[in-house]
Design a protein around this motif. Structure first.
Motif, PDB file in Angstrom:
ATOM      1  N   GLU A   1       0.827  -1.208   0.000  1.00 21.38           N
ATOM      2  CA  GLU A   1       0.000   0.000   0.000  1.00 21.38           C
ATOM      3  C   GLU A   1       0.855   1.249   0.000  1.00 21.38           C
ATOM      4  N   ILE A   2       1.921   1.228   0.785  1.00 22.21           N
ATOM      5  CA  ILE A   2       2.819   2.388   0.843  1.00 22.21           C
ATOM      6  C   ILE A   2       3.529   2.557  -0.485  1.00 22.21           C
ATOM      7  N   ALA A   3       4.019   1.469  -1.049  1.00 23.01           N
ATOM      8  CA  ALA A   3       4.734   1.545  -2.329  1.00 23.01           C
ATOM      9  C   ALA A   3       3.831   2.061  -3.440  1.00 23.01           C
ATOM     10  N   SER A   4       2.606   1.588  -3.498  1.00 28.19           N
ATOM     11  CA  SER A   4       1.700   2.064  -4.547  1.00 28.19           C
ATOM     12  C   SER A   4       1.295   3.518  -4.312  1.00 28.19           C
ATOM     13  N   SER A   5       1.181   3.928  -3.062  1.00 26.62           N
ATOM     14  CA  SER A   5       0.876   5.332  -2.765  1.00 26.62           C
ATOM     15  C   SER A   5       2.016   6.237  -3.212  1.00 26.62           C
ATOM     16  N   ILE A   6       3.248   5.792  -3.019  1.00 24.93           N
ATOM     17  CA  ILE A   6       4.408   6.570  -3.456  1.00 24.93           C
ATOM     18  C   ILE A   6       4.423   6.688  -4.975  1.00 24.93           C
ATOM     19  N   VAL A   7       4.134   5.604  -5.662  1.00 16.88           N
ATOM     20  CA  VAL A   7       4.112   5.632  -7.125  1.00 16.88           C
ATOM     21  C   VAL A   7       3.027   6.586  -7.616  1.00 16.88           C
ATOM     22  N   ILE A   8       1.857   6.540  -7.026  1.00 19.30           N
ATOM     23  CA  ILE A   8       0.760   7.416  -7.446  1.00 19.30           C
ATOM     24  C   ILE A   8       1.102   8.878  -7.168  1.00 19.30           C
ATOM     25  N   LEU A   9       1.596   9.168  -5.965  1.00 21.58           N
ATOM     26  CA  LEU A   9       1.889  10.550  -5.603  1.00 21.58           C
ATOM     27  C   LEU A   9       3.025  11.124  -6.438  1.00 21.58           C
ATOM     28  N   THR A  10       4.089  10.351  -6.657  1.00 21.74           N
ATOM     29  CA  THR A  10       5.190  10.871  -7.472  1.00 21.74           C
ATOM     30  C   THR A  10       4.782  11.044  -8.930  1.00 21.74           C
ATOM     31  N   THR A  11       3.938  10.166  -9.420  1.00 26.18           N
ATOM     32  CA  THR A  11       3.485  10.303 -10.801  1.00 26.18           C
ATOM     33  C   THR A  11       2.624  11.550 -10.977  1.00 26.18           C
ATOM     34  N   LEU A  12       1.726  11.799 -10.038  1.00 24.73           N
ATOM     35  CA  LEU A  12       0.873  12.989 -10.133  1.00 24.73           C
ATOM     36  C   LEU A  12       1.674  14.279  -9.934  1.00 24.73           C
ATOM     37  N   SER A  13       2.635  14.250  -9.034  1.00 25.00           N
ATOM     38  CA  SER A  13       3.432  15.442  -8.741  1.00 25.00           C
ATOM     39  C   SER A  13       4.496  15.714  -9.796  1.00 25.00           C
ATOM     40  N   SER A  14       4.889  14.679 -10.519  1.00 20.95           N
ATOM     41  CA  SER A  14       5.997  14.839 -11.457  1.00 20.95           C
ATOM     42  C   SER A  14       5.666  15.751 -12.630  1.00 20.95           C
ATOM     43  N   CYS A  15       4.397  15.973 -12.914  1.00 19.28           N
ATOM     44  CA  CYS A  15       4.073  16.881 -14.013  1.00 19.28           C
ATOM     45  C   CYS A  15       4.580  18.293 -13.708  1.00 19.28           C
ATOM     46  N   PHE A  16       4.647  18.663 -12.449  1.00 16.08           N
ATOM     47  CA  PHE A  16       5.180  19.961 -12.066  1.00 16.08           C
ATOM     48  C   PHE A  16       6.693  19.925 -11.901  1.00 16.08           C
ATOM     49  N   THR A  17       7.187  18.927 -11.188  1.00 15.87           N
ATOM     50  CA  THR A  17       8.619  18.887 -10.887  1.00 15.87           C
ATOM     51  C   THR A  17       9.469  18.612 -12.123  1.00 15.87           C
ATOM     52  N   VAL A  18       9.007  17.735 -13.001  1.00 18.02           N
ATOM     53  CA  VAL A  18       9.782  17.455 -14.217  1.00 18.02           C
ATOM     54  C   VAL A  18       9.794  18.687 -15.124  1.00 18.02           C
ATOM     55  N   ALA A  19       8.706  19.417 -15.187  1.00 20.13           N
ATOM     56  CA  ALA A  19       8.677  20.648 -15.988  1.00 20.13           C
ATOM     57  C   ALA A  19       9.692  21.663 -15.455  1.00 20.13           C
ATOM     58  N   ILE A  20       9.784  21.769 -14.144  1.00 23.94           N
ATOM     59  CA  ILE A  20      10.756  22.688 -13.534  1.00 23.94           C
ATOM     60  C   ILE A  20      12.179  22.221 -13.831  1.00 23.94           C
ATOM     61  N   VAL A  21      12.422  20.929 -13.730  1.00 22.15           N
ATOM     62  CA  VAL A  21      13.758  20.395 -13.988  1.00 22.15           C
ATOM     63  C   VAL A  21      14.134  20.576 -15.461  1.00 22.15           C
ATOM     64  N   ILE A  22      13.184  20.413 -16.371  1.00 21.17           N
ATOM     65  CA  ILE A  22      13.468  20.645 -17.791  1.00 21.17           C
ATOM     66  C   ILE A  22      13.861  22.101 -18.024  1.00 21.17           C
ATOM     67  N   TYR A  23      13.137  23.003 -17.397  1.00 19.56           N
ATOM     68  CA  TYR A  23      13.472  24.429 -17.515  1.00 19.56           C
ATOM     69  C   TYR A  23      14.859  24.708 -16.938  1.00 19.56           C
ATOM     70  N   LEU A  24      15.144  24.148 -15.762  1.00 27.09           N
ATOM     71  CA  LEU A  24      16.460  24.368 -15.149  1.00 27.09           C
ATOM     72  C   LEU A  24      17.585  23.746 -15.968  1.00 27.09           C
ATOM     73  N   SER A  25      17.309  22.618 -16.599  1.00 27.70           N
ATOM     74  CA  SER A  25      18.351  21.976 -17.392  1.00 27.70           C
ATOM     75  C   SER A  25      18.744  22.831 -18.597  1.00 27.70           C
TER      76      SER A  25
END
Length: 93
Positions: free
Chosen positions: A64-88
């Motif tokens: 349950e914890i592992a799947s929650s981490i996968v769901i939360l990181t996947t949903l949050s990554s749309c913001f964080t990956v966009a920021i990292v692409i800009y910074l790169s």
């Protein structure tokens, strides 16, 4: 995903925030430049993949914890990956 525990939040923050910082440090330490540096930096910001959740389910190790981490990181990554692409693009022209 019934609730978000502190472990899920900490793990997600580590994967989405600290992992790119560590990746950036390694890239700078190894003096990698250009497109390869951008690709490595961006790939360090990707969310946790579902195989981690599947392994936790197979071995009955807090699935349950592992799947929650996968769901939360996947949903949050749309913001964080966009920021990292800009910074790169700024850091490695």
């Amino acid at each position: 995903m019934k609730s978000i525990s502190k472990i899920v939040i900490f793990s997600s923050l580590f994967k989405l925030v600290l992992s790119p910082m560590v990746g950036l440090g390694v890239i700078l330490l190894l003096q990698i430049e250009g497109t390869i540096a951008q690709a490595l930096f961006i790939s360090s910001a990707f969310p946790s993949n579902r195989s981690a959740s599947l392994l936790a389910l197979d071995y009955d190790n807090y699935p349950e914890i592992a799947s929650s981490i996968v769901i939360l990181t996947t949903l949050s990554s749309c913001f964080t990956v966009a920021i990292v692409i800009y910074l790169s693009k700024l850091i490695f022209p």
